[in-house]
Design a protein around this motif. Structure first.
Motif, PDB file in Angstrom:
ATOM      1  N   GLY A   1       0.822  -1.206   0.000  1.00 32.50           N
ATOM      2  CA  GLY A   1       0.000   0.000   0.000  1.00 32.50           C
ATOM      3  C   GLY A   1       0.852   1.250   0.000  1.00 32.50           C
ATOM      4  N   PHE A   2       1.931   1.222   0.765  1.00 31.62           N
ATOM      5  CA  PHE A   2       2.871   2.342   0.811  1.00 31.62           C
ATOM      6  C   PHE A   2       3.427   2.624  -0.580  1.00 31.62           C
ATOM      7  N   ALA A   3       3.779   1.564  -1.328  1.00 36.15           N
ATOM      8  CA  ALA A   3       4.335   1.725  -2.675  1.00 36.15           C
ATOM      9  C   ALA A   3       3.278   2.229  -3.655  1.00 36.15           C
ATOM     10  N   GLN A   4       2.083   1.662  -3.586  1.00 32.45           N
ATOM     11  CA  GLN A   4       1.041   2.036  -4.549  1.00 32.45           C
ATOM     12  C   GLN A   4       0.407   3.396  -4.251  1.00 32.45           C
ATOM     13  N   GLY A   5       0.610   3.911  -3.047  1.00 27.31           N
ATOM     14  CA  GLY A   5       0.006   5.187  -2.694  1.00 27.31           C
ATOM     15  C   GLY A   5       0.473   6.356  -3.542  1.00 27.31           C
ATOM     16  N   VAL A   6       1.666   6.260  -4.123  1.00 25.49           N
ATOM     17  CA  VAL A   6       2.186   7.374  -4.930  1.00 25.49           C
ATOM     18  C   VAL A   6       1.686   7.319  -6.369  1.00 25.49           C
ATOM     19  N   ILE A   7       1.029   6.222  -6.757  1.00 24.50           N
ATOM     20  CA  ILE A   7       0.747   5.998  -8.173  1.00 24.50           C
ATOM     21  C   ILE A   7      -0.290   6.966  -8.744  1.00 24.50           C
ATOM     22  N   PHE A   8      -1.403   7.167  -8.060  1.00 26.03           N
ATOM     23  CA  PHE A   8      -2.438   8.021  -8.652  1.00 26.03           C
ATOM     24  C   PHE A   8      -2.055   9.505  -8.693  1.00 26.03           C
ATOM     25  N   PRO A   9      -1.367  10.048  -7.712  1.00 21.73           N
ATOM     26  CA  PRO A   9      -0.836  11.406  -7.911  1.00 21.73           C
ATOM     27  C   PRO A   9       0.071  11.487  -9.139  1.00 21.73           C
ATOM     28  N   CYS A  10       0.885  10.458  -9.363  1.00 20.26           N
ATOM     29  CA  CYS A  10       1.739  10.418 -10.552  1.00 20.26           C
ATOM     30  C   CYS A  10       0.908  10.403 -11.826  1.00 20.26           C
ATOM     31  N   ILE A  11      -0.149   9.603 -11.817  1.00 19.54           N
ATOM     32  CA  ILE A  11      -0.995   9.470 -13.005  1.00 19.54           C
ATOM     33  C   ILE A  11      -1.620  10.812 -13.382  1.00 19.54           C
ATOM     34  N   HIS A  12      -2.124  11.529 -12.407  1.00 18.42           N
ATOM     35  CA  HIS A  12      -2.755  12.822 -12.704  1.00 18.42           C
ATOM     36  C   HIS A  12      -1.726  13.837 -13.196  1.00 18.42           C
ATOM     37  N   GLN A  13      -0.531  13.792 -12.628  1.00 17.05           N
ATOM     38  CA  GLN A  13       0.513  14.684 -13.112  1.00 17.05           C
ATOM     39  C   GLN A  13       0.897  14.340 -14.545  1.00 17.05           C
ATOM     40  N   HIS A  14       0.969  13.038 -14.843  1.00 19.60           N
ATOM     41  CA  HIS A  14       1.353  12.578 -16.172  1.00 19.60           C
ATOM     42  C   HIS A  14       0.310  12.991 -17.210  1.00 19.60           C
ATOM     43  N   LEU A  15      -0.946  12.828 -16.871  1.00 16.47           N
ATOM     44  CA  LEU A  15      -2.017  13.232 -17.792  1.00 16.47           C
ATOM     45  C   LEU A  15      -1.981  14.734 -18.036  1.00 16.47           C
ATOM     46  N   ALA A  16      -1.694  15.498 -16.993  1.00 18.67           N
ATOM     47  CA  ALA A  16      -1.632  16.957 -17.143  1.00 18.67           C
ATOM     48  C   ALA A  16      -0.501  17.369 -18.078  1.00 18.67           C
ATOM     49  N   ARG A  17       0.621  16.662 -18.053  1.00 18.08           N
ATOM     50  CA  ARG A  17       1.778  17.008 -18.890  1.00 18.08           C
ATOM     51  C   ARG A  17       1.642  16.507 -20.328  1.00 18.08           C
ATOM     52  N   TRP A  18       0.843  15.461 -20.534  1.00 18.05           N
ATOM     53  CA  TRP A  18       0.768  14.841 -21.860  1.00 18.05           C
ATOM     54  C   TRP A  18      -0.526  15.108 -22.628  1.00 18.05           C
ATOM     55  N   SER A  19      -1.562  15.550 -21.947  1.00 13.45           N
ATOM     56  CA  SER A  19      -2.868  15.666 -22.598  1.00 13.45           C
ATOM     57  C   SER A  19      -3.184  17.098 -23.009  1.00 13.45           C
ATOM     58  N   PRO A  20      -3.357  17.364 -24.286  1.00 11.45           N
ATOM     59  CA  PRO A  20      -3.892  18.661 -24.699  1.00 11.45           C
ATOM     60  C   PRO A  20      -5.260  18.862 -24.047  1.00 11.45           C
ATOM     61  N   PRO A  21      -5.598  20.063 -23.620  1.00 13.18           N
ATOM     62  CA  PRO A  21      -6.847  20.277 -22.884  1.00 13.18           C
ATOM     63  C   PRO A  21      -8.083  19.694 -23.557  1.00 13.18           C
ATOM     64  N   GLN A  22      -8.156  19.797 -24.899  1.00 12.27           N
ATOM     65  CA  GLN A  22      -9.345  19.295 -25.584  1.00 12.27           C
ATOM     66  C   GLN A  22      -9.386  17.775 -25.675  1.00 12.27           C
ATOM     67  N   GLU A  23      -8.267  17.097 -25.329  1.00 11.59           N
ATOM     68  CA  GLU A  23      -8.229  15.635 -25.345  1.00 11.59           C
ATOM     69  C   GLU A  23      -8.088  15.046 -23.945  1.00 11.59           C
ATOM     70  N   ARG A  24      -7.997  15.887 -22.946  1.00 10.07           N
ATOM     71  CA  ARG A  24      -7.694  15.426 -21.592  1.00 10.07           C
ATOM     72  C   ARG A  24      -8.790  14.524 -21.042  1.00 10.07           C
ATOM     73  N   ASN A  25     -10.027  14.861 -21.316  1.00 13.04           N
ATOM     74  CA  ASN A  25     -11.139  14.052 -20.826  1.00 13.04           C
ATOM     75  C   ASN A  25     -11.076  12.646 -21.419  1.00 13.04           C
ATOM     76  N   ARG A  26     -10.816  12.556 -22.724  1.00 13.82           N
ATOM     77  CA  ARG A  26     -10.761  11.262 -23.414  1.00 13.82           C
ATOM     78  C   ARG A  26      -9.595  10.417 -22.922  1.00 13.82           C
ATOM     79  N   LEU A  27      -8.392  10.996 -22.898  1.00 11.55           N
ATOM     80  CA  LEU A  27      -7.210  10.238 -22.497  1.00 11.55           C
ATOM     81  C   LEU A  27      -7.272   9.861 -21.013  1.00 11.55           C
ATOM     82  N   GLY A  28      -7.770  10.778 -20.196  1.00 13.50           N
ATOM     83  CA  GLY A  28      -7.889  10.486 -18.770  1.00 13.50           C
ATOM     84  C   GLY A  28      -8.881   9.379 -18.485  1.00 13.50           C
ATOM     85  N   ALA A  29     -10.033   9.435 -19.150  1.00 18.02           N
ATOM     86  CA  ALA A  29     -11.056   8.407 -18.923  1.00 18.02           C
ATOM     87  C   ALA A  29     -10.604   7.047 -19.435  1.00 18.02           C
ATOM     88  N   LEU A  30      -9.967   7.029 -20.608  1.00 20.97           N
ATOM     89  CA  LEU A  30      -9.465   5.761 -21.156  1.00 20.97           C
ATOM     90  C   LEU A  30      -8.464   5.112 -20.207  1.00 20.97           C
TER      91      LEU A  30
END
Length: 477
Positions: free
Chosen positions: A127-156
């Motif tokens: 649990g300690f190891a996996q706890g950092v994963i979702f903050p990382c995921i949201h940061q990654h989506l923010a850096r890689w997703s153009p705003p108009q595609e963020r909903n699609r890429l994030g949901a997928l």
């Protein structure tokens, strides 16, 4: 045609990043959720595979094993957001995934050595190891997703949650009954985690400018839509703590996510007990009941994704309106079905399964409705916001069973269970109303890179899909 060419390939590296997130979520969820089947197989070998050791654990000891993952998981949510900013998402995600795999791999020998206590210990570490994963995921989506595609890429990418649920449920049972027995559940989970970690290490990159595989066209397209200066990826932006904690849209998301976890934990944990005690249903042996809610959740996640994508691309609704509409469906339909289930008797088991399936299926809309909303509010601080939100919301599933236990003294008394369900329904209804009033998908002023420098925030510009109603409000205000 020209606009499409400027975006690069139809399926580009940004889509690969979403796929990597999907694979990672799926694999770590398999490792997270296999404990339910594992504990049954270890304590009742006759029901699975008698060729492997059986342990005589009490119900209290089994409960500690089942909950121990979240003791560690809560601790590192906030830390994960900080680590992402300091060391980059790629490194943090890689080591978190590999560490989770190591925990799975060493679980069987640790159990043979230290019993249920050792099992609890390694689950806390996982649990300690996996706890950092979702903050990382949201940061990654923010850096890689153009705003108009963020909903699609994030949901997928987030549909990996449902996929992990279904895979864990089906795969763990088959492995436990097979020649590998209950140790095989952990070993296969470890293989999943190591594989996803290797894929992440090879193909992931902190941002488009660091990717070895991206085309120049796609890189320029992504970077141009994110609206930041040329040194953005080389500096660590100061965190505007006061602005975050006094932001009504952020606080609305925070309490909404807590309410979501309260309702979902009731759906997943308390209703099966109700059906067993009041409706006299044998939950563990009812494969249909076990499978349908998770399958419905997985299918509905794609229904929500496709629907929201059409509404957004055709400009039938703004992103803010889509988030509020889908979150309302995800909260209010389960609120109604929770109350309905509380009035069923022993002769209405089929209807109970139908209502349970509808509840969990509709609830999957909360991913697009409110889970991804923290990225809308602040792409620059997405990992920090997610760390705060996940820390608070993951305390809720610990509290929910305690409240239910305090109310329900007799598991066969329907009136006591009705109180539990009504409380959850009220929480679903009220906190979604808060999200409807204060929620928005518009980027906040404190997201600006120069916000704490005392300058007029010029970099916190509105995404291309800005809500027209919010624009009018800001003008009139």
């Amino acid at each position: 045609m020209t606009a499409e060419i400027k975006k690069g390939p139809f399926l580009g590296i940004r889509h690969l990043q979403a796929l990597l997130i999907f694979i990672t979520i799926t694999c770590v969820y398999v490792g997270r959720l296999n404990v339910g089947v594992s504990v049954v197989a270890m304590t009742n070998a006759e029901s699975t595979n008698p060729d492997f050791p059986e342990y005589d654990w009490t119900n209290g000891q089994k409960s500690l094993v089942l909950s121990s993952f979240y003791w560690g998981y809560i601790i590192t949510q906030f830390i994960g957001g900080y680590l992402c900013k300091q060391f980059g998402v790629k490194k943090v995600m890689f080591w978190a995934t590999i560490s989770s795999g190591v925990c799975s791999a060493v679980t069987p020998p640790l159990i043979k050595w230290g019993g249920w206590g050792a099992y609890c210990g390694i689950r806390v570490v996982m649990g300690f190891a996996q706890g950092v994963i979702f903050p990382c995921i949201h940061q990654h989506l923010a850096r890689w997703s153009p705003p108009q595609e963020r909903n699609r890429l994030g949901a997928l990418s987030h549909t990996g949650i449902e996929c992990g649920n279904v895979l864990s449920m089906f795969m763990s049972g088959m492995i436990a009954k097979g020649p590998m027995g209950w140790p095989g559940i952990s070993y296969i989970s470890a293989v999943f985690a190591f594989t996803s970690g290797i894929l992440w290490f090879i193909f992931a990159a902190n941002n488009a400018t660091e990717s070895r595989f991206i085309s120049e066209t796609e890189r320029d397209y992504i970077e141009s839509t994110l609206q930041h200066d040329e040194n953005y990826h080389k500096v660590i932006i100061p965190i505007p703590w006061r602005a975050i904690w006094t932001s009504a849209p952020f606080l609305a998301v925070l309490v909404t996510r807590c309410a979501e976890n309260w309702g979902l934990s009731t759906l997943q944990a308390e209703i099966p007990e109700y059906m067993n005690g009041v409706l006299d249903m044998d939950i563990e042996d009812n494969a249909l009941f076990s499978a349908l809610p998770f399958l419905a959740m997985w299918v509905m996640s794609y229904v929500y994704l496709i629907s929201s994508d059409i509404l957004l691309t055709k400009k039938y609704m703004s992103l803010t309106a889509i988030r509020k509409t889908l979150n309302s469906l995800a909260f209010w339909v389960p609120a109604a079905t929770l109350i309905g289930i509380g009035f069923l008797d022993v002769d209405q088991k089929t209807l109970a399964i139908v209502l349970m399936t509808l509840s969990v299926g509709f609830n999957s809309g909360a991913t697009i409705g409110s889970s991804l909303n923290s990225i809308d509010l602040s792409p620059n601080h997405a990992s920090i916001l997610m760390g705060i939100i996940n820390t608070a919301s993951n305390i809720v599933p610990i509290v929910t069973p305690l409240v239910a236990g305090a109310i329900v003294s007799d598991g066969t008394d329907r009136t006591e269970w009705q109180i539990v369900f009504i409380i959850s329904a009220v929480i679903f209804f009220v906190f979604n109303c808060i999200f409807l009033i204060f929620g928005t998908a518009v980027v906040q002023p404190w997201d600006a890179e120069d916000f704490l420098l005392g300058k007029q925030p010029e970099l916190a510009k509105t995404p291309a899909i800005r809500d027209e109603s919010d624009t009018k409000k800001s003008i009139s205000g």
